[in-house]
Design a protein around this motif. Structure first.
Motif, PDB file in Angstrom:
ATOM      1  N   LEU A 113       8.968   0.052  11.334  1.00  0.00           N
ATOM      2  CA  LEU A 113       8.807   1.671  11.098  1.00  0.00           C
ATOM      3  C   LEU A 113       8.753   2.080   9.766  1.00  0.00           C
ATOM      4  O   LEU A 113       7.655   2.773   9.369  1.00  0.00           O
ATOM      5  N   THR A 114       9.568   1.454   8.944  1.00  0.00           N
ATOM      6  CA  THR A 114       9.376   1.952   7.634  1.00  0.00           C
ATOM      7  C   THR A 114       8.091   1.440   6.760  1.00  0.00           C
ATOM      8  O   THR A 114       7.419   2.253   5.986  1.00  0.00           O
ATOM      9  N   SER A 115       7.495   0.398   7.087  1.00  0.00           N
ATOM     10  CA  SER A 115       6.245  -0.155   6.376  1.00  0.00           C
ATOM     11  C   SER A 115       5.040   1.012   6.921  1.00  0.00           C
ATOM     12  O   SER A 115       4.305   1.346   5.894  1.00  0.00           O
ATOM     13  N   SER A 116       5.106   1.505   8.052  1.00  0.00           N
ATOM     14  CA  SER A 116       3.951   2.452   8.502  1.00  0.00           C
ATOM     15  C   SER A 116       4.162   3.795   7.733  1.00  0.00           C
ATOM     16  O   SER A 116       3.507   4.372   7.239  1.00  0.00           O
ATOM     17  N   ILE A 117       5.610   4.118   7.690  1.00  0.00           N
ATOM     18  CA  ILE A 117       6.098   5.442   7.053  1.00  0.00           C
ATOM     19  C   ILE A 117       5.793   5.484   5.510  1.00  0.00           C
ATOM     20  O   ILE A 117       5.227   6.392   4.967  1.00  0.00           O
ATOM     21  N   ALA A 118       6.035   4.255   5.105  1.00  0.00           N
ATOM     22  CA  ALA A 118       5.645   3.958   3.597  1.00  0.00           C
ATOM     23  C   ALA A 118       4.251   4.257   3.038  1.00  0.00           C
ATOM     24  O   ALA A 118       3.834   4.912   2.156  1.00  0.00           O
ATOM     25  N   PHE A 119       3.407   3.546   3.930  1.00  0.00           N
ATOM     26  CA  PHE A 119       1.968   3.867   3.721  1.00  0.00           C
ATOM     27  C   PHE A 119       1.548   5.359   4.111  1.00  0.00           C
ATOM     28  O   PHE A 119       0.737   5.937   3.110  1.00  0.00           O
ATOM     29  N   LEU A 120       2.138   6.075   4.794  1.00  0.00           N
ATOM     30  CA  LEU A 120       1.767   7.592   5.094  1.00  0.00           C
ATOM     31  C   LEU A 120       2.254   8.299   3.918  1.00  0.00           C
ATOM     32  O   LEU A 120       1.630   9.256   3.329  1.00  0.00           O
ATOM     33  N   PHE A 121       3.488   7.966   3.391  1.00  0.00           N
ATOM     34  CA  PHE A 121       4.207   8.822   2.438  1.00  0.00           C
ATOM     35  C   PHE A 121       3.292   8.274   0.940  1.00  0.00           C
ATOM     36  O   PHE A 121       3.336   9.380   0.397  1.00  0.00           O
ATOM     37  N   HIS A 122       2.846   7.206   0.856  1.00  0.00           N
ATOM     38  CA  HIS A 122       1.959   6.897  -0.145  1.00  0.00           C
ATOM     39  C   HIS A 122       0.855   7.688  -0.229  1.00  0.00           C
ATOM     40  O   HIS A 122       0.337   8.218  -1.143  1.00  0.00           O
ATOM     41  N   LEU A 123       0.213   8.001   0.826  1.00  0.00           N
ATOM     42  CA  LEU A 123      -1.131   8.676   1.145  1.00  0.00           C
ATOM     43  C   LEU A 123      -0.721  10.285   0.687  1.00  0.00           C
ATOM     44  O   LEU A 123      -1.604  10.859   0.077  1.00  0.00           O
ATOM     45  N   LEU A 124       0.340  10.988   1.169  1.00  0.00           N
ATOM     46  CA  LEU A 124       0.841  12.155   0.829  1.00  0.00           C
ATOM     47  C   LEU A 124       1.011  12.030  -0.919  1.00  0.00           C
ATOM     48  O   LEU A 124       0.497  13.215  -1.311  1.00  0.00           O
ATOM     49  N   LEU A 125       1.512  11.209  -1.440  1.00  0.00           N
ATOM     50  CA  LEU A 125       1.968  11.154  -2.731  1.00  0.00           C
ATOM     51  C   LEU A 125       0.497  11.080  -3.646  1.00  0.00           C
ATOM     52  O   LEU A 125       0.370  11.910  -4.477  1.00  0.00           O
TER      53      LEU A 125
END
Length: 284
Positions: A113-125
């Motif tokens: 879960l965290t790896s997927s969320i980290a990619f999306l969070f990176h996209l937002l940043l």
């Protein structure tokens, strides 16, 4: 990453995801598309209008459109990243090996879960500098941007948790994705439809106009769990009071949203953790 160095699943997933050329290509095309939209909108607005200046109300409209585009991006991409996290391992016949390691079920689920969320969070940043251009023209407060980003992250985590849960419960990745996307359609669209129906039913149930006003709990609940309604209350703070007057319940929409999706995240992760090894035993 220090806080999760004891989770090899997370470290492996982060390395695989961020070392992939497809990930950075996706971010690149996202930034290009976002830049074309923002600068194209500014160019067309200043060209077609009588004034050559980009006014605060136009900046607010641009910010509103970007907020809804970002919400659509989260609703569309998150299920695709999380709904196949466990079922893909099962289809590749690598889940058996993963479960024989010393990693607990929670570490496996949390790592995926965290790896997927980290990619999306990176996209937002990555898109935040373009997203913040509206501050140059006024019409938007930093608190509005901060609130929308914070609740976008909450929405990402909640949707990701649902995707992980379905990926654990359902063996086929395609079926898991369909179930997750179905839940997203329900939360983003069907809840709004239910809110309108509940409001109309309550009005008819009260009888004659001017009768006693009763709290419309069901209507307020459907409004509180709809992400589109939440964005509207952040963009137009008066909408929060309008919904309260409509349902006769003086409880903030954002508070109901926070409580519901936090509980939903906890329940989804709990089910995924509990069912991860149960499915393995049934297979045997």
């Amino acid at each position: 990453m220090k806080m999760n160095l004891n989770n090899p699943v997370l470290v492996k997933e982060i390395k695989l995801r961020f070392r992939s050329m497809k990930s950075f290509t996706g971010i690149l095309f996202y930034l290009i598309a976002m830049s074309i939209f923002v600068f194209g909108y500014i160019f067309l607005t200043t060209t077609l209008s009588d004034s050559e200046f980009f006014r605060p109300e136009q900046s607010f409209l641009l910010f509103s459109m970007l907020s809804f585009i970002q919400l659509g991006l989260i609703l569309f991409i998150t299920p695709g990243l999380t709904a196949g996290a466990i079922s893909t391992e099962r289809e590749k016949q690598t889940l058996n090996i993963l479960l024989t390691t010393s990693q607990s079920s929670f570490q496996i689920i949390a790592g995926k879960l965290t790896s997927s969320i980290a990619f999306l969070f990176h996209l937002l940043l990555a898109g935040l500098p373009i997203y913040s251009l509206v501050f140059l023209f006024g019409g938007i407060s930093p608190s509005q941007l901060g609130l929308i980003l914070a609740f976008s992250v909450l929405t990402m985590i909640a949707i990701g948790s649902i995707g992980i849960m379905f990926s654990t419960l359902i063996r086929k990745t395609i079926v898991s994705m369909i179930a997750t996307y179905g839940m997203m359609i329900f939360f983003a669209g069907v809840t709004g439809f239910f809110f309108l129906i509940a409001s109309e039913i309550s009005r008819y149930a009260m009888g004659m106009p001017g009768g006693p006003q009763q709290p419309e709990i069901l209507a307020h609940f459907w409004a509180s769990i709809n992400p589109v309604v939440l964005i509207l209350t952040f963009l137009q703070p008066d909408m929060n009071q309008a919904f309260s007057d409509m349902t006769n319940i003086d409880f903030p929409i954002w508070a109901g949203y926070l409580i519901f999706y936090t509980l939903l995240t906890v329940v989804a992760i709990f089910i995924a953790v509990k069912k991860l090894r149960v499915n393995m035993k049934r297979k045997k």
